[in-house]
Design an enzyme around this catalytic site. Structure first.
Site, mmCIF file in Angstrom:
data_model
loop_
_atom_site.group_PDB
_atom_site.id
_atom_site.type_symbol
_atom_site.label_atom_id
_atom_site.label_comp_id
_atom_site.label_asym_id
_atom_site.label_seq_id
_atom_site.Cartn_x
_atom_site.Cartn_y
_atom_site.Cartn_z
ATOM 1 N N MET A 29 0.835 -1.202 0.000
ATOM 2 C CA MET A 29 0.000 0.000 0.000
ATOM 3 C C MET A 29 0.874 1.259 0.000
ATOM 4 O O MET A 29 0.639 2.181 -0.771
ATOM 5 C CB MET A 29 -0.922 -0.026 1.220
ATOM 6 C CG MET A 29 -2.008 1.017 1.221
ATOM 7 S SD MET A 29 -3.301 0.675 2.454
ATOM 8 C CE MET A 29 -2.363 0.729 3.977
ATOM 9 N N THR A 67 7.106 1.047 13.090
ATOM 10 C CA THR A 67 5.729 1.058 13.568
ATOM 11 C C THR A 67 5.592 1.545 15.013
ATOM 12 O O THR A 67 6.544 1.460 15.802
ATOM 13 C CB THR A 67 5.145 -0.371 13.486
ATOM 14 O OG1 THR A 67 3.843 -0.421 14.064
ATOM 15 C CG2 THR A 67 6.026 -1.363 14.241
ATOM 16 N N ASP A 68 4.396 2.006 15.347
ATOM 17 C CA ASP A 68 4.063 2.363 16.715
ATOM 18 C C ASP A 68 4.048 1.154 17.643
ATOM 19 O O ASP A 68 4.124 1.296 18.864
ATOM 20 C CB ASP A 68 2.685 3.035 16.754
ATOM 21 C CG ASP A 68 1.576 2.128 16.234
ATOM 22 O OD1 ASP A 68 1.700 1.644 15.088
ATOM 23 O OD2 ASP A 68 0.586 1.895 16.954
ATOM 24 N N TYR A 98 4.663 -9.102 16.710
ATOM 25 C CA TYR A 98 4.891 -8.153 15.619
ATOM 26 C C TYR A 98 5.770 -6.995 16.099
ATOM 27 O O TYR A 98 6.752 -6.629 15.452
ATOM 28 C CB TYR A 98 3.551 -7.632 15.105
ATOM 29 C CG TYR A 98 3.652 -6.450 14.160
ATOM 30 C CD1 TYR A 98 4.229 -6.597 12.902
ATOM 31 C CD2 TYR A 98 3.169 -5.195 14.525
ATOM 32 C CE1 TYR A 98 4.325 -5.515 12.036
ATOM 33 C CE2 TYR A 98 3.257 -4.117 13.667
ATOM 34 C CZ TYR A 98 3.830 -4.281 12.421
ATOM 35 O OH TYR A 98 3.935 -3.214 11.566
#
Length: 272
Positions: A1, A89-90, A113
């Site tokens: 994306m 990522t957060d 993750y």
């Protein structure tokens, strides 16, 4: 994306771009990464295992992409004299904060993750100290499955929706993140960690209401809690990231999430 928006954004900025999808480059193959990176000045790593729940039972597979793959690209970039931009990522944070996470806040991932992405950040900075690590969160775009497109579809199929109101973050359009990455590289920003999210904050419920309205539906959206959804991986309750290092580097952060959503909605909801 993100990659689908980054290629045209970088091309529009005057760069000659090589887009490498999974069918073209396996980032877990060190030799393949070396060959792919050769001859390039900048490498942006958009590759990631992002199936958050599946990572709980397939952590080794997630680690292969998110940590080993990141290390392979960082090593290849260093060998080629290229600058690496690594997207993170957060989820590297615990989600327990009550004010925006600074770029140097302690990393305490609570999921498989998150652990694999934190390991990827460490590997990138060890192999390529000049790398730009760009953490993002709550991504949506026209090029893949995402929260707004799912909500808009379901709102047209059901009489009412229930969305969690105890997770707070910053919905971020992939086109905006792509533009930010291009600007970071152009600014020759110092190596280190940056946060690539929209400004402001909202809960998933608040965002869902805006999506439903933009889609032209009148479907009621009820609040619910994360406890109602028994998912394998815990979600950070608070995913708001600060942008001080962007400003220090002379790079303007992405605008307010609501304003950016209004700009993005036609493209995102109109995508097939």
């Amino acid at each position: 994306m993100l990659g689908q928006d980054l290629v045209p954004a970088a091309t529009a900025a005057g760069h000659h771009v090589t887009g490498a999808g999974r069918e073209t480059l396996d980032v877990t193959d060190a030799a393949a990464a070396l060959a792919a990176v050769a001859g390039h000045d900048v490498v942006v790593n958009c590759a990631a295992w992002t199936a958050v729940d599946a990572a709980e039972s397939h952590e080794a597979d997630a680690f292969a992409v998110n940590a080993t793959g990141a290390a392979n690209l960082a090593r290849a970039a260093a060998a080629a004299g290229a600058r690496l931009v690594h997207v993170s990522t957060d989820y590297v944070f615990d989600g327990d904060a009550t004010e925006p996470y600074a770029e140097d806040a302690p990393v305490r991932p609570g999921s498989a993750y998150g652990r694999t992405k934190a390991a990827g950040e460490w590997a990138v900075r060890a192999e390529a100290p000049d790398a730009l690590v760009v953490r993002t969160a709550w991504l949506y775009g026209a090029g893949g499955r995402c929260f707004p497109r799912t909500i808009a579809r379901v709102a047209g199929e059901r009489d009412r929706l229930s969305v969690v109101d105890d997770q707070t973050g910053q919905p971020t359009w992939t086109a905006d993140l792509a533009d930010l990455i291009v600007r970071l590289v152009a600014a020759d920003a110092p190596g280190g960690v940056y946060h690539g999210t929209s400004s402001g904050q909202v809960t998933w419920w608040g965002f869902a209401r805006e999506v439903v309205a933009a889609a032209g539906h009148a479907t009621p959206v009820d609040t619910t809690t994360s406890a109602e959804y028994r998912l394998p991986a815990p979600r950070p309750a608070y995913s708001v990231l600060g942008h001080d290092r962007l400003r220090a580097a002379g790079v303007e952060p992405i605008g307010d999430w609501a304003e950016r959503w209004r700009a993005a909605a036609p493209a995102v909801l109109g995508a097939g």
